[in-house]
Design a protein around this motif. Structure first.
Motif, PDB file in Angstrom:
ATOM      1  N   LEU A  29       0.837  -1.199   0.000  1.00  0.00           N
ATOM      2  CA  LEU A  29       0.000   0.000   0.000  1.00  0.00           C
ATOM      3  C   LEU A  29       0.878   1.258   0.000  1.00  0.00           C
ATOM      4  O   LEU A  29       0.581   2.238  -0.671  1.00  0.00           O
ATOM      5  CB  LEU A  29      -0.928   0.008   1.212  1.00  0.00           C
ATOM      6  N   ALA A  30       1.982   1.195   0.741  1.00  0.00           N
ATOM      7  CA  ALA A  30       2.897   2.338   0.790  1.00  0.00           C
ATOM      8  C   ALA A  30       3.545   2.571  -0.572  1.00  0.00           C
ATOM      9  O   ALA A  30       3.833   3.707  -0.939  1.00  0.00           O
ATOM     10  CB  ALA A  30       3.969   2.104   1.843  1.00  0.00           C
ATOM     11  N   HIS A  31       3.735   1.489  -1.343  1.00  0.00           N
ATOM     12  CA  HIS A  31       4.270   1.632  -2.707  1.00  0.00           C
ATOM     13  C   HIS A  31       3.192   2.109  -3.678  1.00  0.00           C
ATOM     14  O   HIS A  31       3.474   2.294  -4.848  1.00  0.00           O
ATOM     15  CB  HIS A  31       4.811   0.282  -3.208  1.00  0.00           C
ATOM     16  N   GLY A  32       1.955   2.177  -3.205  1.00  0.00           N
ATOM     17  CA  GLY A  32       0.869   2.663  -4.051  1.00  0.00           C
ATOM     18  C   GLY A  32       0.165   1.585  -4.850  1.00  0.00           C
ATOM     19  O   GLY A  32      -0.589   1.870  -5.764  1.00  0.00           O
ATOM     20  N   HIS A  33       0.410   0.310  -4.529  1.00  0.00           N
ATOM     21  CA  HIS A  33      -0.291  -0.753  -5.259  1.00  0.00           C
ATOM     22  C   HIS A  33      -1.670  -0.985  -4.648  1.00  0.00           C
ATOM     23  O   HIS A  33      -1.940  -0.589  -3.518  1.00  0.00           O
ATOM     24  CB  HIS A  33       0.492  -2.079  -5.192  1.00  0.00           C
ATOM     25  N   LYS A  34      -2.500  -1.683  -5.411  1.00  0.00           N
ATOM     26  CA  LYS A  34      -3.791  -2.122  -4.895  1.00  0.00           C
ATOM     27  C   LYS A  34      -3.595  -3.554  -4.415  1.00  0.00           C
ATOM     28  O   LYS A  34      -3.010  -4.367  -5.138  1.00  0.00           O
ATOM     29  CB  LYS A  34      -4.807  -2.084  -6.038  1.00  0.00           C
ATOM     30  N   VAL A  35      -4.047  -3.857  -3.208  1.00  0.00           N
ATOM     31  CA  VAL A  35      -3.768  -5.189  -2.648  1.00  0.00           C
ATOM     32  C   VAL A  35      -5.052  -5.988  -2.473  1.00  0.00           C
ATOM     33  O   VAL A  35      -6.000  -5.533  -1.842  1.00  0.00           O
ATOM     34  CB  VAL A  35      -3.063  -5.074  -1.278  1.00  0.00           C
ATOM     35  N   TYR A  36      -5.050  -7.202  -3.042  1.00  0.00           N
ATOM     36  CA  TYR A  36      -6.178  -8.114  -2.837  1.00  0.00           C
ATOM     37  C   TYR A  36      -5.726  -9.265  -1.945  1.00  0.00           C
ATOM     38  O   TYR A  36      -4.617  -9.771  -2.100  1.00  0.00           O
ATOM     39  CB  TYR A  36      -6.667  -8.694  -4.170  1.00  0.00           C
ATOM     40  N   ALA A  37      -6.594  -9.670  -1.034  1.00  0.00           N
ATOM     41  CA  ALA A  37      -6.309 -10.871  -0.250  1.00  0.00           C
ATOM     42  C   ALA A  37      -7.226 -11.971  -0.755  1.00  0.00           C
ATOM     43  O   ALA A  37      -8.398 -11.728  -1.049  1.00  0.00           O
ATOM     44  CB  ALA A  37      -6.565 -10.606   1.222  1.00  0.00           C
ATOM     45  N   VAL A  38      -6.681 -13.174  -0.874  1.00  0.00           N
ATOM     46  CA  VAL A  38      -7.451 -14.303  -1.384  1.00  0.00           C
ATOM     47  C   VAL A  38      -7.703 -15.264  -0.230  1.00  0.00           C
ATOM     48  O   VAL A  38      -6.773 -15.645   0.471  1.00  0.00           O
ATOM     49  CB  VAL A  38      -6.665 -15.040  -2.497  1.00  0.00           C
ATOM     50  N   GLN A  39      -8.960 -15.643  -0.040  1.00  0.00           N
ATOM     51  CA  GLN A  39      -9.266 -16.617   1.007  1.00  0.00           C
ATOM     52  C   GLN A  39      -9.094 -18.029   0.484  1.00  0.00           C
ATOM     53  O   GLN A  39      -9.438 -18.310  -0.669  1.00  0.00           O
ATOM     54  CB  GLN A  39     -10.692 -16.430   1.512  1.00  0.00           C
TER      55      GLN A  39
END
Length: 383
Positions: A29-39
């Motif tokens: 997030l600090a690098h500016g990416h969008k983060v998805y978590a996969v269950q």
């Protein structure tokens, strides 16, 4: 940035997974990416159970044991089509897989499917996290330290129970699949009389020697014995068999009890080493992924199909390195799910010495013990 990456946990839950997820999410997030978590690992990636992560969603995850994202052992081969659909749907441009042997094997399968699907030509990184410590490309996996701690504490308590009753031998079964790391390191930590593992095949002579040795010791001044056995060390010499053997051979000298440690070894909260290590690996993985994303960004999309864009992030001696999964394929025993050569195997003779066997020190090859020299701290060599 306009990149998005997905983080998933694969395999059995290991302490330290959550620490790695937390640091990875926040650095990304600090690098500016969008983060998805996969269950639920690759299965979740196929089913599309993907949700976006925010900064506060991973608050307080460092000290949590197990896996809060949920893990599954499913490999991607079965649902490759669906996985590719999900990657295309969410426009995922990098994968961070945190998990055990299945995580590594899964990324290898995804890498090999790159020729059929363009969507899989994205940077992929594996952070080894398993209590068995059986992932190739690294000396230490996340969770192994906590598991040894848990097994050691259990063995200490088991030994303590023999202070009242004199002369007792405990047969303790540890986890780890075919990999004998847990049994060996716990054995060294608790001073076991023997540790039976798959990598060092045992025969009836070994068992006989061990039983006689213990009986001799018990006749003199020793009050208790401890024998460790890895769960898959031998298909016929089961824990029950070893228990019966010791019971009948020790009649009148000692009695014998069995303990199967089981899932107790997943260890609850991670140890300080695993929390630190998880956090550091999460950071290093995201830095590496970010570099690969910018390198391979062409005409508005990420296209990375070289072998060095699918790596296992490992600690080798004291260097953190990224090993391509294709290179590791040659040094892996897929049937037994472990590396063909393991560094801790040289510690085995020490168990015998400490258990007072008449071993010759010649077995202990002097060249194997490497001395750490003082090196200057330079960035290029990785120290």
């Amino acid at each position: 940035s306009n990149f998005s990456l997905a983080i998933l946990n694969v395999g059995a839950p290991a302490p330290g997974m959550n620490a790695a997820v937390r640091s990875a999410v926040r650095i990304a997030l600090a690098h500016g990416h969008k983060v998805y978590a996969v269950q639920d690992g690759y299965q979740g990636l196929a089913n599309g159970t993907v949700y976006e992560m925010e900064w506060h969603k991973v608050a307080g995850w460092t000290g949590q044991g197990g896996s809060l994202l949920g893990t599954k052992r499913t490999l991607p081969n079965k649902n490759m089509e669906k996985i590719v659909e999900t990657i295309a749907k969410y426009n995922i441009s990098a994968l961070l897989v945190i998990g055990g042997f299945e995580a590594y094997e899964g990324v290898l399968q995804l890498f090999e499917a790159r020729s059929h699907y363009d969507e899989l030509c994205i940077p992929m990184c594996v952070i080894p996290a398993t209590i068995s410590n059986n992932v190739p490309g690294t000396d230490f996996s996340l969770g192994a330290d906590t598991a040894v701690n848990a097994a050691m504490e259990s063995c200490d308590k088991i030994k303590q129970s023999a202070t009242g009753t004199k002369r007792r031998v405990f047969v303790v079964e540890t986890m780890g699949g075919y990999c004998g790391y847990l049994a060996t390191s716990t054995g060294i930590a608790v001073g076991a009389d023997a540790a039976y593992i798959y990598e060092e095949p045992i025969n009836i002579h070994d068992l006989k020697t061990n039983v006689e040795h213990l009986a001799e010791k018990m006749k003199k001044d020793i009050q208790r014995g401890l024998v460790l056995r890895n769960e898959k060390c031998h298909e016929n010499y089961t824990t029950d068999f070893i228990h019966r053997l010791y019971s009948s051979e020790g009649k009148g000298i000692f009695d014998c009890r069995v303990n199967v440690l089981g899932h107790l070894q997943q260890g609850g909260a991670p140890s300080p080493f695993d929390r630190n290590f998880g956090t550091k690996l999460g950071v290093r993985a995201i830095q590496w992924i970010s570099e690969r994303l910018t390198e391979n960004y062409r005409q508005g999309r990420v296209f990375a199909n070289s072998p060095d864009t699918a790596c296992v992030l490992g600690l080798n001696r004291k260097v953190i390195s990224f090993m391509p999964v294709t290179e590791l394929k040659a040094v892996t025993d897929f049937e037994h799910r472990m590396p063909k050569v393991q560094w801790w195997f040289n510690l085995r003779p020490m168990l015998k010495m400490l258990a007072k066997y008449q071993t010759s020190f010649c077995e202990y090859v002097p060249g194997e013990i490497e001395h750490v020299t003082r090196r200057s701290i330079s960035i290029d060599s990785g120290f």
